[in-house]
Design a protein around this motif. Sequence first.
Motif, mmCIF file in Angstrom:
data_model
loop_
_atom_site.group_PDB
_atom_site.id
_atom_site.type_symbol
_atom_site.label_atom_id
_atom_site.label_comp_id
_atom_site.label_asym_id
_atom_site.label_seq_id
_atom_site.Cartn_x
_atom_site.Cartn_y
_atom_site.Cartn_z
ATOM 1 N N PHE A 101 -20.220 5.978 -28.404
ATOM 2 C CA PHE A 101 -20.539 4.591 -28.072
ATOM 3 C C PHE A 101 -19.256 3.809 -27.765
ATOM 4 C CE2 PHE A 101 -21.453 0.167 -29.016
ATOM 5 C CZ PHE A 101 -22.695 -0.031 -28.450
ATOM 6 N N THR A 102 -18.223 4.018 -28.578
ATOM 7 C CA THR A 102 -16.967 3.292 -28.381
ATOM 8 C C THR A 102 -16.352 3.604 -27.026
ATOM 9 O OG1 THR A 102 -16.549 3.314 -30.775
ATOM 10 C CG2 THR A 102 -14.674 2.895 -29.330
ATOM 11 N N ILE A 103 -16.332 4.873 -26.657
ATOM 12 C CA ILE A 103 -15.748 5.261 -25.373
ATOM 13 C C ILE A 103 -16.549 4.687 -24.212
ATOM 14 C CG2 ILE A 103 -15.253 7.234 -23.873
ATOM 15 C CD1 ILE A 103 -14.664 8.843 -26.426
ATOM 16 N N VAL A 104 -17.870 4.767 -24.312
ATOM 17 C CA VAL A 104 -18.722 4.293 -23.212
ATOM 18 C C VAL A 104 -18.602 2.785 -23.015
ATOM 19 C CG1 VAL A 104 -21.132 3.957 -22.524
ATOM 20 C CG2 VAL A 104 -20.357 6.202 -23.281
ATOM 21 N N VAL A 105 -18.674 2.013 -24.114
ATOM 22 C CA VAL A 105 -18.652 0.550 -23.975
ATOM 23 C C VAL A 105 -17.245 0.019 -23.717
ATOM 24 C CG1 VAL A 105 -20.677 0.271 -25.434
ATOM 25 C CG2 VAL A 105 -18.408 0.130 -26.458
ATOM 26 N N THR A 106 -16.248 0.883 -23.754
ATOM 27 C CA THR A 106 -14.901 0.475 -23.364
ATOM 28 C C THR A 106 -14.657 0.734 -21.879
ATOM 29 O OG1 THR A 106 -14.019 0.913 -25.586
ATOM 30 C CG2 THR A 106 -12.443 0.815 -23.768
ATOM 31 N N LEU A 107 -14.947 1.943 -21.424
ATOM 32 C CA LEU A 107 -14.621 2.310 -20.045
ATOM 33 C C LEU A 107 -15.517 1.630 -19.011
ATOM 34 C CD1 LEU A 107 -13.796 6.124 -20.266
ATOM 35 C CD2 LEU A 107 -12.229 4.221 -19.919
ATOM 36 N N TRP A 108 -16.839 1.655 -19.244
ATOM 37 C CA TRP A 108 -17.749 1.139 -18.215
ATOM 38 C C TRP A 108 -17.573 -0.362 -17.968
ATOM 39 C CZ3 TRP A 108 -20.866 3.569 -14.774
ATOM 40 C CH2 TRP A 108 -21.053 4.958 -14.953
ATOM 41 N N PRO A 109 -17.538 -1.234 -18.988
ATOM 42 C CA PRO A 109 -17.339 -2.662 -18.698
ATOM 43 C C PRO A 109 -15.995 -2.958 -18.030
ATOM 44 C CG PRO A 109 -18.254 -2.377 -20.888
ATOM 45 C CD PRO A 109 -17.868 -1.016 -20.414
ATOM 46 N N VAL A 110 -14.927 -2.262 -18.464
ATOM 47 C CA VAL A 110 -13.619 -2.488 -17.846
ATOM 48 C C VAL A 110 -13.652 -2.095 -16.375
ATOM 49 C CG1 VAL A 110 -11.220 -1.707 -17.815
ATOM 50 C CG2 VAL A 110 -12.300 -2.288 -19.985
ATOM 51 N N GLY A 111 -14.216 -0.925 -16.087
ATOM 52 C CA GLY A 111 -14.297 -0.480 -14.704
ATOM 53 C C GLY A 111 -15.143 -1.395 -13.836
ATOM 54 N N LEU A 112 -16.311 -1.792 -14.347
ATOM 55 C CA LEU A 112 -17.188 -2.667 -13.568
ATOM 56 C C LEU A 112 -16.567 -4.045 -13.360
ATOM 57 C CD1 LEU A 112 -20.633 -1.747 -15.168
ATOM 58 C CD2 LEU A 112 -19.886 -1.231 -12.835
ATOM 59 N N ALA A 113 -15.922 -4.578 -14.403
ATOM 60 C CA ALA A 113 -15.315 -5.905 -14.283
ATOM 61 C C ALA A 113 -14.179 -5.900 -13.270
ATOM 62 C CB ALA A 113 -14.805 -6.362 -15.643
ATOM 63 N N ALA A 114 -13.349 -4.856 -13.298
ATOM 64 C CA ALA A 114 -12.234 -4.790 -12.349
ATOM 65 C C ALA A 114 -12.728 -4.551 -10.925
ATOM 66 C CB ALA A 114 -11.267 -3.687 -12.767
ATOM 67 N N THR A 115 -13.729 -3.691 -10.769
ATOM 68 C CA THR A 115 -14.238 -3.375 -9.430
ATOM 69 C C THR A 115 -14.845 -4.597 -8.747
ATOM 70 O OG1 THR A 115 -14.679 -1.095 -10.100
ATOM 71 C CG2 THR A 115 -15.830 -1.898 -8.152
ATOM 72 N N THR A 116 -15.520 -5.422 -9.483
ATOM 73 C CA THR A 116 -16.203 -6.598 -8.907
ATOM 74 C C THR A 116 -15.355 -7.868 -8.988
ATOM 75 O OG1 THR A 116 -17.291 -6.988 -11.055
ATOM 76 C CG2 THR A 116 -18.480 -5.652 -9.436
ATOM 77 N N LEU A 117 -14.103 -7.755 -9.411
ATOM 78 C CA LEU A 117 -13.252 -8.942 -9.558
ATOM 79 C C LEU A 117 -13.123 -9.760 -8.273
ATOM 80 C CD1 LEU A 117 -11.465 -10.547 -11.498
ATOM 81 C CD2 LEU A 117 -9.534 -9.074 -10.826
ATOM 82 N N PRO A 118 -13.036 -9.160 -7.091
ATOM 83 C CA PRO A 118 -12.934 -9.994 -5.870
ATOM 84 C C PRO A 118 -14.124 -10.926 -5.653
ATOM 85 C CG PRO A 118 -12.301 -7.728 -5.383
ATOM 86 C CD PRO A 118 -12.889 -7.732 -6.774
ATOM 87 N N PHE A 119 -15.258 -10.609 -6.227
ATOM 88 C CA PHE A 119 -16.460 -11.410 -5.979
ATOM 89 C C PHE A 119 -16.588 -12.610 -6.925
ATOM 90 C CE2 PHE A 119 -17.406 -7.049 -4.651
ATOM 91 C CZ PHE A 119 -17.768 -7.254 -3.326
ATOM 92 N N TYR A 120 -15.860 -12.570 -8.056
ATOM 93 C CA TYR A 120 -16.073 -13.662 -9.011
ATOM 94 C C TYR A 120 -14.779 -14.300 -9.518
ATOM 95 C CZ TYR A 120 -14.872 -10.306 -12.741
ATOM 96 O OH TYR A 120 -14.230 -9.400 -13.557
ATOM 97 N N CYS A 121 -13.623 -13.819 -9.082
ATOM 98 C CA CYS A 121 -12.376 -14.323 -9.668
ATOM 99 C C CYS A 121 -12.197 -15.828 -9.454
ATOM 100 C CB CYS A 121 -11.177 -13.552 -9.123
ATOM 101 S SG CYS A 121 -10.949 -13.689 -7.326
ATOM 102 N N THR A 122 -12.616 -16.348 -8.295
ATOM 103 C CA THR A 122 -12.435 -17.780 -8.024
ATOM 104 C C THR A 122 -13.452 -18.667 -8.743
ATOM 105 O OG1 THR A 122 -13.771 -17.555 -6.015
ATOM 106 C CG2 THR A 122 -11.384 -17.334 -5.786
#
Length: 227
Positions: free
Chosen positions: A127-148
């Motif tokens: 659980f620790t590995i999954v909830v660490t990697l997936w949110p970080v990856g998704l947040a960074a990947t979609t950063l151009p759409f919500y950073c502003t």
Amino acid sequence: MGPTYSALDGTRPRPPVLGSLGYLLCNLPLGVAGFALMVTLFTAGLGTAIVWVGLPVLAAGVLIARAAGRFERARVHRMLGAYIPTPYKPLPEFGLQARWRARLTDGATWRDVLYLVLLLPLGIAEFTIVVTLWPVGLAATTLPFYCTYLPGGAYFFPAFDERWIVVDSPVDALPWAALGLIVLACAIALTRGMATAHALFARAMLGPGPRARRLVESDTDRRGAVA
């Protein structure tokens, strides 16, 4: 030589990503429940067995462990695509005492109990590995759409008050999105790898023992030789 036991049982070497993700996330709550039930029932049952009160408690623990083993085999098959044959020895048709003796002397019963206890530490790690990697990856990947749209009109790392890195436009966020894709790729590979390893562990713990597997292989070899 005929096919081995592992080739006969329908196990898929690479479980699906979504099934693996859901399975690993469920392991923590199920591990907490299984650990609590097994430790509580067997501790209380053994502690009061001398006055016979604990015997029904121990019996409940055995039945719950076997039922949980059946549920886990079905869950592994449904979510990971790995079939685990039922390992239990047939129960006698008559005689309550004989049926309970068969349950208690069946090694598969105690492997069910051990699996439920070990599911807690495994579930915590997965659980620790999954909830660490997936949110970080998704947040960074979609950063151009919500950073502003973030407070202050930009993304500040590591915090709003400590602005080591400022991302205030979709263009500036593109390198971070690329890094997020790499993290997501690692998350997918690691999720599948952990699910595969857990399926193999579940198969070893919840499936037929080594002797039963050898018997299946020998029977398969004999059928192949006759054919």
